[in-house]
Design a protein around this motif. Structure first.
Motif, short mmCIF file in Angstrom:
data_model
loop_
_atom_site.label_atom_id
_atom_site.label_comp_id
_atom_site.label_asym_id
_atom_site.label_seq_id
_atom_site.Cartn_x
_atom_site.Cartn_y
_atom_site.Cartn_z
N ILE A 52 0.75 5.73 7.56
CA ILE A 52 1.40 5.82 6.24
C ILE A 52 1.30 7.25 5.71
O ILE A 52 2.27 7.81 5.22
CB ILE A 52 0.77 4.81 5.25
N ALA A 53 0.12 7.83 5.82
CA ALA A 53 -0.07 9.21 5.35
C ALA A 53 0.78 10.19 6.15
O ALA A 53 1.39 11.10 5.58
CB ALA A 53 -1.55 9.59 5.45
N ASN A 54 0.87 9.98 7.44
CA ASN A 54 1.66 10.87 8.29
C ASN A 54 3.15 10.76 7.97
O ASN A 54 3.85 11.76 7.88
CB ASN A 54 1.41 10.55 9.77
N ARG A 55 3.63 9.55 7.79
CA ARG A 55 5.04 9.32 7.46
C ARG A 55 5.44 9.99 6.15
O ARG A 55 6.53 10.51 6.02
CB ARG A 55 5.28 7.80 7.32
N ASN A 56 4.53 9.99 5.20
CA ASN A 56 4.82 10.55 3.88
C ASN A 56 4.32 11.98 3.70
O ASN A 56 4.38 12.51 2.59
CB ASN A 56 4.22 9.64 2.80
N LYS A 57 3.80 12.56 4.76
CA LYS A 57 3.31 13.95 4.75
C LYS A 57 2.18 14.15 3.75
O LYS A 57 2.12 15.16 3.04
CB LYS A 57 4.45 14.92 4.46
N TYR A 58 1.26 13.17 3.67
CA TYR A 58 0.08 13.29 2.83
C TYR A 58 -1.05 13.92 3.64
O TYR A 58 -1.19 13.63 4.83
CB TYR A 58 -0.41 11.93 2.33
N LEU B 277 0.81 -1.21 0.00
CA LEU B 277 0.00 0.00 0.00
C LEU B 277 0.85 1.27 0.00
O LEU B 277 0.62 2.18 -0.80
CB LEU B 277 -0.95 -0.01 1.21
N GLU B 278 1.85 1.35 0.87
CA GLU B 278 2.66 2.55 0.97
C GLU B 278 3.43 2.82 -0.32
O GLU B 278 3.47 3.96 -0.81
CB GLU B 278 3.62 2.46 2.15
N ALA B 279 4.02 1.80 -0.90
CA ALA B 279 4.78 1.97 -2.14
C ALA B 279 3.87 2.41 -3.28
O ALA B 279 4.23 3.29 -4.07
CB ALA B 279 5.50 0.68 -2.50
N ARG B 280 2.70 1.84 -3.36
CA ARG B 280 1.75 2.20 -4.43
C ARG B 280 1.24 3.63 -4.24
O ARG B 280 1.02 4.34 -5.22
CB ARG B 280 0.60 1.22 -4.47
N LEU B 281 1.05 4.05 -2.99
CA LEU B 281 0.63 5.42 -2.73
C LEU B 281 1.72 6.41 -3.15
O LEU B 281 1.44 7.45 -3.73
CB LEU B 281 0.28 5.63 -1.26
N ARG B 282 2.96 6.08 -2.83
CA ARG B 282 4.08 6.94 -3.23
C ARG B 282 4.12 7.10 -4.75
O ARG B 282 4.33 8.20 -5.26
CB ARG B 282 5.40 6.37 -2.75
N THR B 283 3.92 6.01 -5.46
CA THR B 283 3.92 6.06 -6.91
C THR B 283 2.75 6.90 -7.43
O THR B 283 2.93 7.72 -8.33
CB THR B 283 3.81 4.63 -7.50
N SER B 284 1.58 6.71 -6.87
CA SER B 284 0.39 7.44 -7.32
C SER B 284 0.47 8.93 -7.04
O SER B 284 -0.05 9.74 -7.80
CB SER B 284 -0.86 6.88 -6.64
N LEU B 285 1.12 9.30 -5.94
CA LEU B 285 1.14 10.71 -5.52
C LEU B 285 2.47 11.41 -5.82
O LEU B 285 2.67 12.54 -5.39
CB LEU B 285 0.82 10.80 -4.03
#
Length: 113
Positions: free
Chosen positions: A98-104, A63-71
């Motif tokens: 996950i959102a907090n770690r990646n500042k989403y 999930l985290e890797a796919r979110l990074r790619t999408s965003l």
């Protein structure tokens, strides 16, 4: 008559930008709060604990890797979190971390009261 057609066209163009993708059907919790931010990616947690990004079902480990790619490349990346009301909070918190770690920017979707 042409003016009316152009006004309708403009109306539908504006309204279509406000529609967010709703891939999987879940029963959202009720709330009277409103949000005005624009989120581009939808993460859904179904009642049988399947995770999906927009309409693509993904295992939690990816999930985290796919979110990074999408965003990637977005100035203010945002995520709409859609979760069934029967899902335990611990699964919601995992996505929030996950959102907090990646500042989403994260918005929890609810249905109208």
């Amino acid at each position: 008559m042409t003016d009316i057609v152009f006004l309708l066209l403009i109306f539908f163009i504006i309204v279509s930008t406000m529609v967010s993708p709703n891939g999987l059907k879940v029963l959202l919790p009720k709330s009277s709060a409103k949000t005005t931010g624009k989120q581009t990616v939808s993460v859904t947690i179904t009642e049988d604990l399947q995770y999906a990004i927009n309409t693509d079902v993904v295992p939690f480990s990816q999930l985290e890797a796919r979110l990074r790619t999408s965003l990637a490349g977005q100035e203010k990346p945002g995520v709409i979190l859609r979760t069934d009301e029967t899902v335990d909070v611990k699964y919601v918190v995992k996505v929030m971390e996950i959102a907090n770690r990646n500042k989403y920017e994260l918005v929890l979707a609810t249905r109208a009261n």
